[in-house]
Design a protein around this motif. Sequence first.
Motif, PDB file in Angstrom:
ATOM      1  N   ASN A 264       0.812  -1.220   0.000  1.00 30.80           N
ATOM      2  CA  ASN A 264       0.000   0.000   0.000  1.00 30.80           C
ATOM      3  C   ASN A 264       0.846   1.272   0.000  1.00 30.80           C
ATOM      4  O   ASN A 264       0.308   2.370   0.104  1.00 30.80           O
ATOM      5  N   ARG A 265       2.164   1.103  -0.089  1.00 28.49           N
ATOM      6  CA  ARG A 265       3.114   2.224  -0.103  1.00 28.49           C
ATOM      7  C   ARG A 265       2.930   3.123   1.121  1.00 28.49           C
ATOM      8  O   ARG A 265       3.014   4.351   1.038  1.00 28.49           O
ATOM      9  N   ASP A 266       2.689   2.504   2.282  1.00 28.00           N
ATOM     10  CA  ASP A 266       2.464   3.273   3.500  1.00 28.00           C
ATOM     11  C   ASP A 266       3.740   3.978   3.944  1.00 28.00           C
ATOM     12  O   ASP A 266       4.753   3.327   4.204  1.00 28.00           O
ATOM     13  N   THR A 267       3.664   5.296   4.063  1.00 28.34           N
ATOM     14  CA  THR A 267       4.777   6.118   4.543  1.00 28.34           C
ATOM     15  C   THR A 267       6.122   5.634   4.007  1.00 28.34           C
ATOM     16  O   THR A 267       7.053   5.374   4.750  1.00 28.34           O
ATOM     17  N   ALA A 268       6.215   5.474   2.697  1.00 27.90           N
ATOM     18  CA  ALA A 268       7.447   5.009   2.074  1.00 27.90           C
ATOM     19  C   ALA A 268       8.583   5.990   2.350  1.00 27.90           C
ATOM     20  O   ALA A 268       8.398   7.210   2.293  1.00 27.90           O
ATOM     21  N   VAL A 269       9.759   5.457   2.673  1.00 24.17           N
ATOM     22  CA  VAL A 269      10.921   6.302   2.928  1.00 24.17           C
ATOM     23  C   VAL A 269      11.215   7.179   1.718  1.00 24.17           C
ATOM     24  O   VAL A 269      11.572   8.350   1.858  1.00 24.17           O
ATOM     25  N   ARG A 270      11.030   6.632   0.520  1.00 20.16           N
ATOM     26  CA  ARG A 270      11.264   7.415  -0.700  1.00 20.16           C
ATOM     27  C   ARG A 270      10.412   8.685  -0.732  1.00 20.16           C
ATOM     28  O   ARG A 270      10.879   9.760  -1.120  1.00 20.16           O
ATOM     29  N   GLU A 271       9.162   8.530  -0.361  1.00 22.73           N
ATOM     30  CA  GLU A 271       8.248   9.671  -0.397  1.00 22.73           C
ATOM     31  C   GLU A 271       8.579  10.684   0.694  1.00 22.73           C
ATOM     32  O   GLU A 271       8.454  11.895   0.488  1.00 22.73           O
ATOM     33  N   LEU A 272       8.990  10.194   1.858  1.00 29.52           N
ATOM     34  CA  LEU A 272       9.378  11.100   2.932  1.00 29.52           C
ATOM     35  C   LEU A 272      10.630  11.883   2.544  1.00 29.52           C
ATOM     36  O   LEU A 272      10.746  13.079   2.844  1.00 29.52           O
ATOM     37  N   ARG A 273      11.560  11.205   1.869  1.00 26.04           N
ATOM     38  CA  ARG A 273      12.760  11.899   1.367  1.00 26.04           C
ATOM     39  C   ARG A 273      12.367  12.978   0.368  1.00 26.04           C
ATOM     40  O   ARG A 273      12.847  14.115   0.428  1.00 26.04           O
ATOM     41  N   ALA A 274      11.479  12.607  -0.551  1.00 21.96           N
ATOM     42  CA  ALA A 274      11.066  13.551  -1.599  1.00 21.96           C
ATOM     43  C   ALA A 274      10.328  14.750  -1.028  1.00 21.96           C
ATOM     44  O   ALA A 274      10.354  15.849  -1.603  1.00 21.96           O
TER      45      ALA A 274
END
Length: 318
Positions: A264-274
């Motif tokens: 579900n892509r929950d709080t993906a580290v990639r997205e937090l970095r972006a």
Amino acid sequence: MGDAFTTRFAPAPTGYLHLGHVANAIYVWGMARAHGGKVLLRVEDHDRQRCRPEYQTALLEDLEWLGFTPDRPSFAELKQGPSSFRQSDNHAAYESALEVLRARHRVYACECSRKDEAVRAKTGDKADETARSEEGETAGEVPYSGRCRERGLAPGPGRGLRVVLEPGQETFTDLLLGEQRQDPSRQCGDLLLRDRLGNWTYQFAVVVDDLRHGVTAVIRGEDLLASTGRQMRLARMLGADHSPDFAHHPLILKPSGDKLSKANRDTAVRELRASGLSAQEVIGRAAAAVGLIPELRPVEAEEMILPFRLRPGRRHQQ
């Protein structure tokens, strides 16, 4: 490797790392460093249908960015080619372990699917279901019925492999949760070693890997607590004379009560970095979510050694 504290961080590249993985990394590296131990990085890509090379690349990049550096292998080694620490590169090790089981225990072919077993459980004996619940077994887990145990099926495409698990309790002291008792034969029934698609299963592969890598402490989320007894049993069946220590830490849960999911892509580290968060802010979010720090603040990876210095393992005290 003797009694040296050796643990592992073992993500499956079936999606991007999320905050739950960061929480696990905090516990793994924190407990290892607190005990003067080592962290191994293992890529658990036994599921060939769901694992993707791009997810493996991303998880290595995210770990490096966060500052969680393994003692073995290096990030460069995993990026450059085959490795003892990538499951898809070690088919021969699992075949060898399978032969050990075949020589010592009863292994048989099985054509049952999870759906088959779920249907059977719904129409099965409710009294037995209640008894399993009263013994503290995992809610929702369907133990294998043993339907194929006496059928004498030949191994082949569309058929998995199981090993017979005899009744009997496994007792262990979790480093975080205290004394535990489990009966694998009642929890899961005969253990699946290879699935109907030809993939080695998680339960089998991790036991083989922990033995060959000399892992003495397994640190993971509470959702895997029920796997412990069966993995201890399987390790003995493969010839191990003792089990590693186990520590099962709290999970980061969504408001619904569900655990975080890569799917579900929950709080993906990639997205937090972006989004502009620093590595220290991401680690701080995970540490606060599992109660390791009282308030939300940036945290360096190395700072997380401190909470674990008063939690020595049974065999690994300094």
